[in-house]
Design a protein around this motif. Structure first.
Motif, PDB file in Angstrom:
ATOM      1  N   PHE A  71       0.806  -1.224   0.000  1.00  0.00           N
ATOM      2  CA  PHE A  71       0.000   0.000   0.000  1.00  0.00           C
ATOM      3  C   PHE A  71       0.837   1.271   0.000  1.00  0.00           C
ATOM      4  O   PHE A  71       0.572   2.205  -0.748  1.00  0.00           O
ATOM      5  N   GLU A  72       1.834   1.290   0.857  1.00  0.00           N
ATOM      6  CA  GLU A  72       2.595   2.540   0.992  1.00  0.00           C
ATOM      7  C   GLU A  72       3.264   2.900  -0.323  1.00  0.00           C
ATOM      8  O   GLU A  72       3.351   4.072  -0.698  1.00  0.00           O
ATOM      9  N   LYS A  73       3.743   1.886  -1.021  1.00  0.00           N
ATOM     10  CA  LYS A  73       4.368   2.139  -2.322  1.00  0.00           C
ATOM     11  C   LYS A  73       3.306   2.545  -3.343  1.00  0.00           C
ATOM     12  O   LYS A  73       3.492   3.481  -4.127  1.00  0.00           O
ATOM     13  N   TYR A 326       2.638  14.219  10.979  1.00  0.00           N
ATOM     14  CA  TYR A 326       2.200  12.958  11.556  1.00  0.00           C
ATOM     15  C   TYR A 326       0.880  13.201  12.260  1.00  0.00           C
ATOM     16  O   TYR A 326       0.761  14.105  13.087  1.00  0.00           O
ATOM     17  N   TYR A 339       2.099   9.019   8.796  1.00  0.00           N
ATOM     18  CA  TYR A 339       3.236   9.918   8.587  1.00  0.00           C
ATOM     19  C   TYR A 339       3.255  10.230   7.101  1.00  0.00           C
ATOM     20  O   TYR A 339       3.444   9.341   6.279  1.00  0.00           O
ATOM     21  N   VAL A 341       4.733  12.510   3.951  1.00  0.00           N
ATOM     22  CA  VAL A 341       5.799  13.387   3.474  1.00  0.00           C
ATOM     23  C   VAL A 341       5.427  13.832   2.066  1.00  0.00           C
ATOM     24  O   VAL A 341       5.108  13.007   1.214  1.00  0.00           O
ATOM     25  N   ARG A 349       5.209  11.866  -1.317  1.00  0.00           N
ATOM     26  CA  ARG A 349       6.569  11.338  -1.387  1.00  0.00           C
ATOM     27  C   ARG A 349       6.624  10.015  -0.633  1.00  0.00           C
ATOM     28  O   ARG A 349       7.241   9.061  -1.056  1.00  0.00           O
ATOM     29  N   ARG A 350       6.012  10.018   0.508  1.00  0.00           N
ATOM     30  CA  ARG A 350       6.019   8.811   1.330  1.00  0.00           C
ATOM     31  C   ARG A 350       4.849   8.877   2.281  1.00  0.00           C
ATOM     32  O   ARG A 350       4.541   9.938   2.836  1.00  0.00           O
ATOM     33  N   ASN A 352       3.670   6.591   5.584  1.00  0.00           N
ATOM     34  CA  ASN A 352       3.977   5.480   6.460  1.00  0.00           C
ATOM     35  C   ASN A 352       2.839   5.334   7.445  1.00  0.00           C
ATOM     36  O   ASN A 352       2.443   6.295   8.096  1.00  0.00           O
ATOM     37  N   ARG A 354       1.419   3.940  10.800  1.00  0.00           N
ATOM     38  CA  ARG A 354       1.868   3.431  12.077  1.00  0.00           C
ATOM     39  C   ARG A 354       0.683   2.721  12.717  1.00  0.00           C
ATOM     40  O   ARG A 354      -0.211   3.334  13.287  1.00  0.00           O
ATOM     41  N   ARG A 393       1.869  -3.062   5.616  1.00  0.00           N
ATOM     42  CA  ARG A 393       1.071  -2.162   4.800  1.00  0.00           C
ATOM     43  C   ARG A 393       1.501  -2.267   3.361  1.00  0.00           C
ATOM     44  O   ARG A 393       2.494  -1.813   2.949  1.00  0.00           O
TER      45      ARG A 393
END
Lengths: 393, 182, 596
Positions: A71-73, A326, A339, A341, A349-350, A352, A354, A393
């Motif tokens: 997912f994050e990618k 965050y 999180y 970015v 960009r990213r 994350n 948690r 994730r």
């Protein structure tokens, strides 16, 4: 080879020079046992690789990766609005936390102020989600103990709440309702009345659960004093939520770092002190009643009218300046956070995620497992309230 | 409160200009070689006992990985995120599993997904999520997930789409696009 | 362990005889009113803009041809692959017309996976007429902006006092907001006669890359400053945003680019390409937008281009037809100077037939392009009309600085933009001379079918012009050799059953508008007397117009025609003609070079 491990510890693996237990499978004293990924005591797709000596577990390793979808990618290739339909899928039983955290992170970095009513709606949805998540939990813990009837009742009650989700958001599981900028709609007419019916039914069934589970001799024997987490471990292992509250830590982000409209609501932080399986279930059981009270309170206090969406830029080419933030909240399992970015482009960009299970079901579980009985592993795991997708994730 | 803390830390550590994102959230970049001592100071003296998360951001264009160590002081409700920039090539971070045992999991994941090594971290080379993965660490920015999926999976046959503008041009004015006469 | 704890679990048995709570047959269970089920698409509302495809994060949508493309409708419709759809309904939220909605139907079993890929609305389904299902709340489009920022303009009091430009142009903040609304579907491009790269230059505005934007504009239009002010902007009628709210202010965004590049930078950005001289010579008759666009293209291709203009200054109808308050002369001068920089030789005060003959042009050049404006006013031919002024003639004289009579009361016949131009120009002159406005406009059309743009009508009214609709001129009242007024009847119908022009009047509803000047503004034509009898005879004609092929070439191989003469009064059409003709002329010149 027969021996009694309780009385004859000589057969138990001995620590090596590095302090770690030396487990030589060749000796024939140990057995590898896989619990999961397909097991009634596993709340989702993960497995624990157990090494047992007799019926005592001497080591356990958590294995995940059965439902990794990257997912994050994936989100890094999606525009900010396109991430919205994905986030909820990170957590099936309580998807709304993802929607809220992501939306709030985007709003913060893009400088968008959400209308007040939308915040009330979001709070309502998060509490409904918490309620459902706990329903799954009660079903899970009772299932792990072979108490199937509670699972059936909780599935039914959860289904009634899903009906409310369906009429409010347009979907039962993946609601996709908390959009960056607000929420997608107002309450349908007569919603509060129908919700009240659900809550009453829930209370009726929860009273039955009380009788069947909490006043059940077997249940008590199998949960009290078992799976104790030493409160000293809370900080090193990042333990949050009911798992920590059951050990006397009165920390609840709804209270300590109020988000949305929680500072306008009356509620108490539910805690216990024994830090065993029984207390962890009990804390959650009381939290369910608190969620019910909060849903009633929200429906009563929320503004009757007003916009639910802020003005947002054209989502088809929405760019957000470089920054990072965050956003966190108290999910049914503990601290849940996003999180985010951004780099000034139209894509994150990213991101994350948690999820509380990340710490609870990996390092902590592996730490807790040695020394337990094979038959207790299931309820120990479930008592940590694990949702594997948060881990991978 | 965060400003005071940063001022205090700056006396002993090299920190960049912080980003005071919110009253309860601050980002600041620290030096890699000072990280450990900084984390210990924050944990043991300043009450930042909770490791919220540890993750990486790939700044491919700058040739850097950003490691984000997010710490939280629960009593004061303050979060401080330390950024540590490390070169992308042969990326190595310092393990903190002895400070927070749970960091072991984060470091294992970073090793697998970003290819950032944390020597000394337990089981850091064990497979975490991926099994039998042979390509580059997939969360690196230069790993093209679309190309990977096109090459790994079959597209459903028979799908064709049309761009409205091109479609209209083809149908209505195929040759009329005026271009400077040649 | 208490006995209670042993017995208590048995209370579960009380549920034994309760009816099961499970739904026996879930197929057919009705979902909630807002449920996000299978899509519905109202084909009559869908314009095939593809925003649904753009927003779909699953790439579940393909745009497939369903009908022939037409203005503002690509003819494409979304086909949905339910193997990919995640039911998020962002496609419904982003839909520019509200055509795409969802039913609450979700139970459907089929053994053929391809059955789950279809085009809603085209492939008929049982839920197509289902009222329930997900719709946008209050049918509001919230994911892209619906309204344009209001354009800053001079207040009526200020603008009537002079011929100064009315429209301020967007501020940077306003331009960004407006450019942000564009969904880049490109439906507008087909409608623009010059097929300008509209979504691309709007993107440049958004990004703040004005120099890149200017270069892009010049690829298709050397009159972008003019068009950014006075373009008829047919593109905005084709804009996807027009269905719910305002069309994107394409014209103003074009202007925003041209306004934001310093004038001297134009000459660096729009430099002449480094191409070898062809040695070919082309003569262009008329320095209007059509002729100058042709000249621009041909000069950049290395040809020697001379433009012959009868009037003292270049620009054609842009200068002599459009009032200064809409298109300031310095803007036009600058625009033309960029074209001249390409090596175009513009010779003014050169009237064909008087100062130089067409024959001579033919002899001296390899090709000749006729680019004439519609500079002759048509007459109503009602009694007294010989005493009327022609709007187009009057506008030309105002521009030229000639002294025109400015009586206290002026009546205008006509309801188009030229009628508004002359009404508002005369209003300004009256204000200067008499301190007050006394202009009456009488239009044959009623307000529901008015020809002039809404904003022109509104602004004219704000400036004090009185506008009567559905009035047909009957007589220009002349008393003792002087115009005294205009007599009109109520117009009941303009066209007959066959659609021919045959106005019907109600004689009982008569008005006499007192006026010392009556101006006819009912249409213009080109003065083609310069062709001469011989050439007129030789050329092929089509209903009074010179017959040209699709590239603007006449039946005479050396002669092309462009501009209002062939396309009607419109700058952007003239520009498109200019490009087309330049391409055709170039091809011919190329061919002759290769054969010789």
């Amino acid at each position: 080879m027969m021996f009694n491990l309780k009385t004859d510890r000589s057969q138990y693996p001995q620590p090596g020079p590095d302090g770690k237990l030396e487990i030589d499978l060749e000796t024939g004293k140990y057995l590898k046992l896989w619990q999961g990924p397909n097991h009634p005591g596993i709340t989702g797709n993960m497995s624990v690789e157990l090494t047992v000596c007799g019926d005592e577990v001497v080591a356990g390793k958590t294995h995940v990766g059965y439902l990794h979808r990257g997912f994050e990618k994936l989100m890094e290739r999606r525009s900010f609005i396109q991430v919205f339909p994905i986030v909820c899928r990170v957590c099936v039983p309580e998807p709304d936390f993802n929607e809220y955290c992501y939306a709030a992170a985007v709003e913060e970095l893009a400088g968008i102020k959400v209308p007040e009513l939308a915040n009330w709606m979001r709070t309502l949805i998060l509490e409904m989600g918490r309620f459902n998540s706990y329903m799954m939990f009660l079903g899970g813990i009772s299932g792990a103990l072979g108490l199937g009837v509670v699972g059936q009742w909780m599935t039914y009650v959860r289904d009634l709440m899903l009906d409310r989700f369906e009429e409010l958001t347009g979907a039962r599981i993946y609601h996709m309702f908390i959009l960056p900028g607000g929420v997608r709609g107002h309450l349908p007419d007569g919603f509060a009345g129908r919700m009240e019916e659900v809550l009453r039914t829930a209370e009726k069934y929860l009273a039955d659960v009380e009788k069947v589970m909490f006043r059940n001799a077997v249940y008590k024997r199998r949960t009290k004093g078992i799976g104790v987490i030493d409160p000293k471990l809370f900080e090193p292992y990042g333990v949050t939520g009911p798992n920590a509250r059951a050990g006397g830590v009165a920390k609840d982000l709804r209270k300590d770092a109020p988000y949305l409209v929680y500072n306008e609501l009356d509620f108490e932080v539910q805690t216990g002190k024994d830090s065993d399986i029984h207390t962890r279930v009990d804390v959650r059981y009381r939290d369910i009643h608190q969620s019910i009270a909060l849903i009633r309170q929200i429906l009563q206090k929320m503004p009757k009218d007003g916009p639910v969406m802020a003005k947002i830029p054209n989502v088809l080419h929405w760019q957000i300046p470089r920054g990072e933030t965050y956003i966190k909240g108290e999910s049914s399992r503990g601290e849940y956070g996003y999180y985010l970015v951004t780099d000034g482009s139209g894509y994150p960009r990213r991101i994350n995620v948690r999820g509380p299970s990340y710490t609870h079901a990996m390092a902590l579980l592996e730490h807790l497992i040695p020394g337990t009985n094979i038959s207790d592993v299931a309820q120990l795991m479930v008592s940590l309230h694990t949702y594997p997708p948060e881990i991978e994730r | 409160m965060m400003k005071d803390l940063i001022a205090k830390l700056k006396k002993h550590y090299k920190l960049t200009e912080p980003d005071y994102r919110r009253a309860d959230l601050t980002f600041v970049t620290a030096q890699k070689d000072e990280l450990r001592s900084l984390l210990i100071a924050l944990r043991d003296i300043e009450g930042f006992t909770h490791l919220v998360l540890l993750t990486a951001v790939d700044w491919l264009e700058e040739g850097l990985f950003q490691l984000t160590y997010m710490l939280n002081n629960r009593a004061a409700n303050r979060t401080l995120a330390l950024r540590v920039m490390i070169p992308r090539a042969n990326a190595v971070g310092d393990t903190i599993h002895d400070l927070w045992p749970t960091a072991e999991t984060y470091q294992r994941e970073l090793r697998e997904m970003f290819g950032i090594d944390f020597p000394g971290s337990p089981r850091v080379n064990d497979e975490f999520i991926l099994e039998g993965w042979t390509d580059m660490p997939p969360y690196r920015r230069d790993f093209d997930s679309l190309a990977y999926s096109l090459q790994t999976y079959r597209e459903r046959p028979g799908r064709v789409t049309h761009d409205p503008r091109e479609h209209m041009k083809k149908a209505l004015y195929p040759d009329q696009k005026p271009e400077a006469a040649k | 362990m208490s006995l209670r704890d042993v017995l208590s679990p048995y209370t579960a048995w009380k549920h034994l005889f309760e009816a099961p709570v499970t739904i026996k047959d879930p197929i057919g269970r009705e979902a909630a009113e807002r449920y996000r089920g299978f899509h519905q698409n109202d084909l009559s509302k869908c314009i095939g803009c593809g925003s649904c495809e753009d927003i779909c994060q699953n790439a579940a949508i393909d745009m497939v041809p369903v009908s022939d493309p037409k203005t503002g409708d690509s003819g494409l419709r979304p086909m949905i692959d339910y193997g990919r759809c995640c039911w998020c309904a962002l496609c419904v939220d982003v839909c520019m017309t509200g055509s795409l909605t969802m039913s609450n139907e979700y139970t459907w079993v089929d053994s053929d996976p391809d059955a789950f890929r279809f085009t809603p609305g085209v492939d008929l389904k049982s839920w197509d007429a289902e009222e329930k299902g997900y719709k946008r709340e209050n049918n509001e489009r919230r994911l892209t902006g619906t309204h344009r920022p209001e354009m800053g303009m001079l207040e009526p009091e200020a603008r009537i006092a002079s011929f100064g430009e009315i429209v301020h142009g967007y501020t940077r903040a306003e331009a960004v907001i407006e450019a942000d609304r564009c969904v880049e579907c490109g439906l507008c491009v087909a409608t623009c006669p010059a097929h300008m790269d509209i979504p691309d230059y709007i993107r440049k505005v958004r990004e703040g890359d004005y120099e890149g934007g200017l270069k892009l504009l010049y690829e298709t239009n050397p009159f972008s400053q003019t068009c950014g002010r006075v373009c008829t902007h047919a593109c905005e009628t084709a804009c996807a945003a027009v269905h719910e709210g305002d069309a994107i202010a394409i014209r103003w965004l074009k202007r925003d680019i041209t306004d934001n590049v310093p004038r001297e930078r134009y000459f660096d950005l729009i430099s002449k390409p480094d191409v070898p001289e062809t040695g070919k010579k082309v003569a262009i008759v008329g320095a209007g937008p059509g002729g100058l666009t042709t000249a621009f293209d041909l000069a950049r291709a290395g040809n020697e281009v001379v433009v012959f203009e009868a009037l003292p200054k270049p620009g054609g109808m842009m200068r002599y037809g459009i009032p200064e308050y809409r298109l300031p002369y310095d803007v036009l001068d600058h625009e033309i100077s960029v074209i001249e920089k390409m090596g175009v030789d513009i010779r003014c005060n050169q009237r064909i037939g008087t100062d130089i003959t067409l024959d001579q042009l033919k002899k001296d050049h390899d090709a000749v392009v006729l680019s004439l404006g519609l500079n002759q006013g048509r007459s109503t031919r009602v009694p007294g009309s010989e005493e009327a002024e022609s709007a187009i003639d009057l506008l030309r004289r105002i521009t030229a600085g000639d002294k025109v009579p400015v009586p206290k009361q002026v009546a205008i016949i006509g309801g188009g933009n030229v009628a508004m131009d002359i009404a508002r120009s005369m209003a300004r002159l009256q204000r200067q001379k008499h301190g007050e406005v006394g202009v009456t406009v009488t239009a044959l059309e009623d307000f529901d079918h008015f020809l002039a743009d809404d904003e022109e009508v509104e602004e004219a009214r704000e400036e004090g012009c009185v506008i009567y609709d559905a009035r047909g001129p009957q007589e220009i009242v002349v008393k003792s050799g002087k115009v005294a007024g205009l007599r009109t009847w109520k117009c009941k119908a303009i066209f007959d059953a066959e659609g021919r022009f045959a106005p019907k009047y109600d004689a009982s509803d008569e008005m006499v508008h007192p006026a010392q000047m009556v101006v006819e503004a009912i249409g213009q034509s080109a003065d083609i007397s310069l062709l001469g009898a011989e050439l007129t005879e030789k050329l092929e004609w089509n209903r009074g117009r010179i017959r040209i092929d699709q590239n603007g070439r006449t039946s005479e191989p050396w002669l092309w025609a462009a501009g209002d003469l062939v396309s009607g009064p419109d700058v952007i059409h003239a520009v498109a003609d200019g490009h087309r003709v330049a391409k055709s002329v170039s091809a011919m010149l190329q061919a002759t070079r290769e054969t010789h």
